[in-house]
Design an enzyme around this catalytic site. Structure first.
Site, mmCIF file in Angstrom:
data_model
loop_
_atom_site.group_PDB
_atom_site.id
_atom_site.type_symbol
_atom_site.label_atom_id
_atom_site.label_comp_id
_atom_site.label_asym_id
_atom_site.label_seq_id
_atom_site.Cartn_x
_atom_site.Cartn_y
_atom_site.Cartn_z
ATOM 1 N N SER A 24 10.757 -44.464 16.897
ATOM 2 C CA SER A 24 11.838 -45.414 16.618
ATOM 3 C C SER A 24 11.328 -46.834 16.396
ATOM 4 C CB SER A 24 12.858 -45.401 17.758
ATOM 5 O OG SER A 24 13.476 -44.140 17.863
ATOM 6 N N HIS B 148 12.757 -49.700 20.551
ATOM 7 C CA HIS B 148 13.630 -49.958 19.405
ATOM 8 C C HIS B 148 13.709 -51.458 19.117
ATOM 9 C CE1 HIS B 148 14.837 -46.038 20.934
ATOM 10 N NE2 HIS B 148 15.519 -45.797 19.829
#
Length: 396
Positions: free
Chosen positions: A270, A335
């Site tokens: 991610s 993230h």
């Protein structure tokens, strides 16, 4: 896909206005570009007359469209002079911002037809045109890309990374006999690719964690975004630049976790995916009027919803009761590290198509910021855990 057939004359004329390639490298045929030949007074400029005579003397080496474009470039300088550095850039296939503006003026003298209006394109040409409109905000860059793209090399980086991620996931799924929420399996963290705070001295884990995913739901979204966003970006900007943004997002993600969520492990790609998607979305917003991709508002909304759902899943999983206490489930901070890279380094890369990054002051500012963060995180990992007397979960 291979090299696509020549575009129609209208597009070719426009593309030639933007596609100035290096002349043949043979020394005996190469026109002289020494300053004393064209700029004896060392003023930094050459006359359009000398520029025109050079073109005419070497016209046999240029196709007619290109010759006409270069002549239009000479005519666009009303003062009768061309910057010598722009001339050198022309001969070495480097496109400065000032040279871009000069080409734009020459382009307007030849053709005003947009690439999107060109008819009779085959499937590969339509695909290349679609990618150009998906990623580039300026018509001059779209035409340049359309005319010069040959799919050699293909977008190998994103495809290779995606295949490796799928292969490792399938291998782990078979070995653990679990494909959904693999991360909840008691033996999941024993894999040597996962970043674990107790094993942070094993430097490869800051990168290899991308090949481990929490489950098929985690892998699925990352793979879709990598293919739908990463592959077109690599087709336009090349494996080196897109790979740099992706890897920078991955490393920033794991380092951000080691600083902000010190007891948690990290898995999934991610960080790299969010770096690419954030850079792409930011580039669209910053060039909203120039981006001509269809349904851009709806597609941005869908992308943001998907990213938010994935981020929400990661936050939920992080605070869900762990399957291997006292170690928590993987962190969601990676993230955020990827987003930070995307809206800094990533945006500079995407906004400077075929421009030299080392000539962009923002590039060096963001590189310096990234380097400072990496050095800070390295020292943090060396000293902070001991100074804070933090109780870490035992190694898997």
């Amino acid at each position: 896909m291979g090299e696509h057939p020549s575009p129609g004359p209208a597009v070719a004329a426009c593309a030639d206005a933007e596609r100035i390639e290096e002349l043949e490298p043979e020394a005996e045929e190469r026109p002289p570009v020494a300053p004393e030949d064209f700029d004896p007074g060392n003023t930094g400029y050459i006359s359009t007359g000398k520029f025109r005579s050079l073109l005419e003397s070497h016209s046999s080496k240029l196709d007619p469209h290109k010759r006409d474009v270069l002549l239009a470039l000479a005519d666009s300088h009303a003062d009768g002079q061309i910057c010598y550095q722009d001339f050198v850039n022309l001969m070495s296939n480097k496109r400065s911002n000032s040279f871009r503006q000069a080409i734009l003026q020459g382009n307007r003298r030849l053709c005003s037809k947009a690439l999107l209006e060109e008819k009779g394109l085959n499937l590969s040409q339509r695909l290349i045109r679609h990618v150009a409109y998906e990623t580039l905000p300026r018509e001059i860059d779209r035409k340049w890309y359309y005319d010069s793209y040959t799919c050699c090399p293909p977008p190998w980086f994103m495809i290779t990374v995606t295949l490796l991620e799928v292969a490792f996931f399938l291998y782990n799924g078979v070995s653990l006999d679990q494909f959904v929420l693999q991360v909840t399996h008691p033996r999941y963290l024993k894999n040597s690719l996962v970043y674990h705070p107790q094993l942070r001295a094993q430097a490869w884990r800051y990168l290899t964690y991308i090949f481990m995913h929490a489950g098929i739901e985690h892998l699925g979204l990352n793979v879709v975004l990598q293919l739908l966003v990463g592959v077109p970006l690599e087709m336009v900007h090349g494996a080196t630049r897109i790979g740099l943004v992706y890897v920078a997002g991955v490393v920033a993600g794991s380092l951000a976790v080691s600083v902000a969520d010190m007891t948690a492990p990290v898995v999934g790609s991610s960080g790299g995916v969010y770096a690419l998607v954030s850079a792409h979305l930011a580039n669209i917003v910053m060039n909203w009027s120039g981006m001509k991709c269809q349904f851009k508002l709806l597609r941005m909304a869908v992308a943001l919803v998907c990213m938010s759902m994935e981020f929400g899943r990661a936050v939920w999983l992080r605070f869900h009761p762990s399957a291997y206490p006292p170690c928590p489930h993987p962190s969601f901070v990676a993230h955020l590290g990827g987003v930070a890279v995307g809206i800094t380094l990533g945006v500079v890369v995407l906004r400077n198509y075929e421009q030299r990054l080392q000539d962009q002051s923002l590039w060096w500012i963001f590189v310096a910021m990234y380097t400072i963060f990496v050095l800070f995180a390295v020292f943090w990992n060396i000293f902070a855990y001991t100074l804070l007397d933090l109780k870490l979960p035992p190694p898997p």
